[in-house]
Design a protein around this motif. Sequence first.
Motif, PDB file in Angstrom:
ATOM      1  N   ARG A   1      46.210  52.345  60.142  1.00 46.66           N
ATOM      2  CA  ARG A   1      45.845  51.416  61.207  1.00 46.66           C
ATOM      3  C   ARG A   1      47.003  50.459  61.486  1.00 46.66           C
ATOM      4  N   GLU A   2      48.138  51.023  61.886  1.00 50.00           N
ATOM      5  CA  GLU A   2      49.288  50.201  62.215  1.00 50.00           C
ATOM      6  C   GLU A   2      50.172  50.931  63.214  1.00 50.00           C
ATOM      7  N   VAL A   3      50.994  50.143  63.914  1.00 47.81           N
ATOM      8  CA  VAL A   3      51.976  50.687  64.858  1.00 47.81           C
ATOM      9  C   VAL A   3      53.361  50.316  64.357  1.00 47.81           C
ATOM     10  N   ARG A   4      54.270  51.296  64.387  1.00 49.15           N
ATOM     11  CA  ARG A   4      55.643  51.057  63.962  1.00 49.15           C
ATOM     12  C   ARG A   4      56.612  51.368  65.092  1.00 49.15           C
ATOM     13  N   VAL A   5      57.692  50.614  65.132  1.00 49.26           N
ATOM     14  CA  VAL A   5      58.780  50.833  66.077  1.00 49.26           C
ATOM     15  C   VAL A   5      60.055  51.002  65.264  1.00 49.26           C
TER      16      VAL A   5
ATOM     17  N   LEU B   1      54.749  46.622  63.588  1.00 49.16           N
ATOM     18  CA  LEU B   1      54.454  45.547  64.529  1.00 49.16           C
ATOM     19  C   LEU B   1      53.294  44.715  63.994  1.00 49.16           C
ATOM     20  N   ALA B   2      53.446  43.409  64.013  1.00 53.46           N
ATOM     21  CA  ALA B   2      52.372  42.519  63.565  1.00 53.46           C
ATOM     22  C   ALA B   2      51.381  42.353  64.713  1.00 53.46           C
ATOM     23  N   LEU B   3      50.219  42.992  64.596  1.00 56.93           N
ATOM     24  CA  LEU B   3      49.212  42.966  65.650  1.00 56.93           C
ATOM     25  C   LEU B   3      47.851  42.592  65.081  1.00 56.93           C
ATOM     26  N   SER B   4      47.067  41.901  65.886  1.00 57.26           N
ATOM     27  CA  SER B   4      45.688  41.632  65.505  1.00 57.26           C
ATOM     28  C   SER B   4      44.871  42.909  65.679  1.00 57.26           C
TER      29      SER B   4
ATOM     30  N   GLU C   1      44.446  43.577  69.425  1.00 57.92           N
ATOM     31  CA  GLU C   1      45.705  44.019  70.025  1.00 57.92           C
ATOM     32  C   GLU C   1      45.991  45.462  69.646  1.00 57.92           C
ATOM     33  N   LEU C   2      45.752  45.791  68.384  1.00 59.04           N
ATOM     34  CA  LEU C   2      45.986  47.151  67.911  1.00 59.04           C
ATOM     35  C   LEU C   2      45.087  48.145  68.647  1.00 59.04           C
ATOM     36  N   SER C   3      43.822  47.778  68.850  1.00 55.82           N
ATOM     37  CA  SER C   3      42.875  48.680  69.516  1.00 55.82           C
ATOM     38  C   SER C   3      43.254  48.906  70.974  1.00 55.82           C
ATOM     39  N   VAL C   4      43.680  47.835  71.655  1.00 51.14           N
ATOM     40  CA  VAL C   4      44.096  47.985  73.055  1.00 51.14           C
ATOM     41  C   VAL C   4      45.350  48.853  73.136  1.00 51.14           C
ATOM     42  N   LEU C   5      46.301  48.607  72.260  1.00 48.22           N
ATOM     43  CA  LEU C   5      47.533  49.395  72.285  1.00 48.22           C
ATOM     44  C   LEU C   5      47.251  50.854  71.936  1.00 48.22           C
ATOM     45  N   GLU C   6      46.324  51.098  71.024  1.00 48.37           N
ATOM     46  CA  GLU C   6      45.962  52.474  70.683  1.00 48.37           C
ATOM     47  C   GLU C   6      45.456  53.216  71.918  1.00 48.37           C
TER      48      GLU C   6
ATOM     49  N   GLU D   1      30.297  45.579  59.817  1.00 44.83           N
ATOM     50  CA  GLU D   1      31.451  44.731  59.536  1.00 44.83           C
ATOM     51  C   GLU D   1      32.678  45.564  59.173  1.00 44.83           C
ATOM     52  N   PHE D   2      32.479  46.580  58.337  1.00 50.75           N
ATOM     53  CA  PHE D   2      33.598  47.407  57.897  1.00 50.75           C
ATOM     54  C   PHE D   2      34.233  48.147  59.068  1.00 50.75           C
ATOM     55  N   LEU D   3      33.423  48.753  59.913  1.00 47.00           N
ATOM     56  CA  LEU D   3      33.965  49.515  61.040  1.00 47.00           C
ATOM     57  C   LEU D   3      34.618  48.612  62.075  1.00 47.00           C
ATOM     58  N   MET D   4      34.072  47.413  62.253  1.00 42.19           N
ATOM     59  CA  MET D   4      34.707  46.466  63.166  1.00 42.19           C
ATOM     60  C   MET D   4      36.074  46.058  62.637  1.00 42.19           C
ATOM     61  N   GLU D   5      36.198  45.919  61.321  1.00 42.58           N
ATOM     62  CA  GLU D   5      37.496  45.594  60.723  1.00 42.58           C
ATOM     63  C   GLU D   5      38.496  46.727  60.935  1.00 42.58           C
ATOM     64  N   GLN D   6      37.988  47.954  61.098  1.00 38.81           N
ATOM     65  CA  GLN D   6      38.846  49.108  61.359  1.00 38.81           C
ATOM     66  C   GLN D   6      39.270  49.188  62.825  1.00 38.81           C
ATOM     67  N   GLY D   7      38.714  48.300  63.658  1.00 40.17           N
ATOM     68  CA  GLY D   7      39.120  48.247  65.059  1.00 40.17           C
ATOM     69  C   GLY D   7      38.162  48.907  66.025  1.00 40.17           C
ATOM     70  N   TYR D   8      36.957  49.281  65.548  1.00 38.28           N
ATOM     71  CA  TYR D   8      35.989  49.936  66.423  1.00 38.28           C
ATOM     72  C   TYR D   8      35.000  48.923  66.997  1.00 38.28           C
ATOM     73  N   ALA D   9      34.454  49.249  68.163  1.00 40.44           N
ATOM     74  CA  ALA D   9      33.333  48.489  68.712  1.00 40.44           C
ATOM     75  C   ALA D   9      32.067  49.091  68.116  1.00 40.44           C
ATOM     76  N   VAL D  10      31.239  48.265  67.488  1.00 41.49           N
ATOM     77  CA  VAL D  10      30.111  48.792  66.721  1.00 41.49           C
ATOM     78  C   VAL D  10      28.809  48.095  67.116  1.00 41.49           C
ATOM     79  N   ASP D  11      27.815  48.890  67.512  1.00 39.07           N
ATOM     80  CA  ASP D  11      26.457  48.415  67.716  1.00 39.07           C
ATOM     81  C   ASP D  11      25.605  48.941  66.563  1.00 39.07           C
ATOM     82  N   TRP D  12      24.526  48.230  66.256  1.00 35.42           N
ATOM     83  CA  TRP D  12      23.711  48.585  65.097  1.00 35.42           C
ATOM     84  C   TRP D  12      22.244  48.476  65.452  1.00 35.42           C
ATOM     85  N   LEU D  13      21.502  49.532  65.174  1.00 42.59           N
ATOM     86  CA  LEU D  13      20.055  49.560  65.383  1.00 42.59           C
ATOM     87  C   LEU D  13      19.359  49.839  64.055  1.00 42.59           C
ATOM     88  N   THR D  14      18.230  49.173  63.842  1.00 44.86           N
ATOM     89  CA  THR D  14      17.414  49.455  62.662  1.00 44.86           C
ATOM     90  C   THR D  14      16.190  50.287  63.020  1.00 44.86           C
ATOM     91  N   ASP D  15      15.881  50.381  64.298  1.00 39.05           N
ATOM     92  CA  ASP D  15      14.702  51.085  64.784  1.00 39.05           C
ATOM     93  C   ASP D  15      15.124  52.367  65.492  1.00 39.05           C
TER      94      ASP D  15
END
Length: 225
Positions: free
Chosen positions: A139-143, A148-151, A154-159, A18-32
Motif C-alpha cells: 500500500r505505497e507508491v514509489r518514484v 511518496l509520503a501520502l495519506s 491521497e493514496l486511494s485517489v492516486l491508485e 476499521e481494518f479495511l478502511m485503514e487499507q484505503g477501501y470505502a467500507v459499509d457494514w450491515l448487521t441485518d
Amino acid sequence: MRVLVIEDDTTLGHALQEFLMEQGYAVDWLTDGEQVVGAVAGQSYDLLLLDLNLPGESGLEILRKLRANNEQVPVLILTARDGVEDRVAGLDAGADDYVTKPFELAELAARVRAFGRRRAGQAQPTIEAGPLVFDSVGREVRVNGERLALSVRELSVLEMLMARAGRVVTKRQIVNSLSAWDADFSENAVEVYVYRLRKRLEGTGAGIQTVRGFGYLLDVESAAG
C-alpha cells in the motif's frame, strides 16, 4: 474499491470495517442480512464480505437471491463453517471465495487485494504509470525507488488515477468509490486531495490534469517531457 461487510457480530464487524478502511477501501457494514439485496441494488459495490450465520435469512439464502437477481458483485464468504460440504454449498450458491473463522487479517487483506486486481484487470500486485509504481501489497507508491509520503485518501485517489492512466476519471467516480454511507466525502473533498497530490508529484515526471466538465487525468507523458 467499495466493500460491503455483512456481519452480525458487532465486535468483528466493527473491526473489519476499521481494518479495511485503514487499507484505503470505502467500507459499509450491515448487521441485518435482509437489507443486503436492497443495498446492493442501490449502490455499486466491488466486493461483499458475507457471513453465513446471520439472524433471519442465512448468508446462503441472501447469496442465492443476489445471483437470482443477476447481481454479479464478487462475494467472499466469512464463516466458522469449515466442512467441505459447507464450502461446496457456498461456492455452488455463487460465492467467489471462502474464508473460515478465525482468520488472520493479513490473509483477508491479501484476498481482498486479489479481488481488486481482478477488477482492474491486473495479474500483478503492482500498477506502473510512467515513473510511478503502486504496490498494492505494501500500500505505497514509489518514484524511482523513493516512497511518496501520502495519506490513505491521497493514496486511494492516486491508485484510481494510476489504474486509469491516460483516461479521465470523474469526480463522481472517485466519490462513489471512496465514500461509505456515513463518510463526509464530497466532490469538494476530491478537489482538495487532487491539489495535495499535485504538490506531492511535483518534479516526479507525472502530473494530474483537470479535464474541465469531466474530471481528472494522470498524465505521465507531457509531465515527463
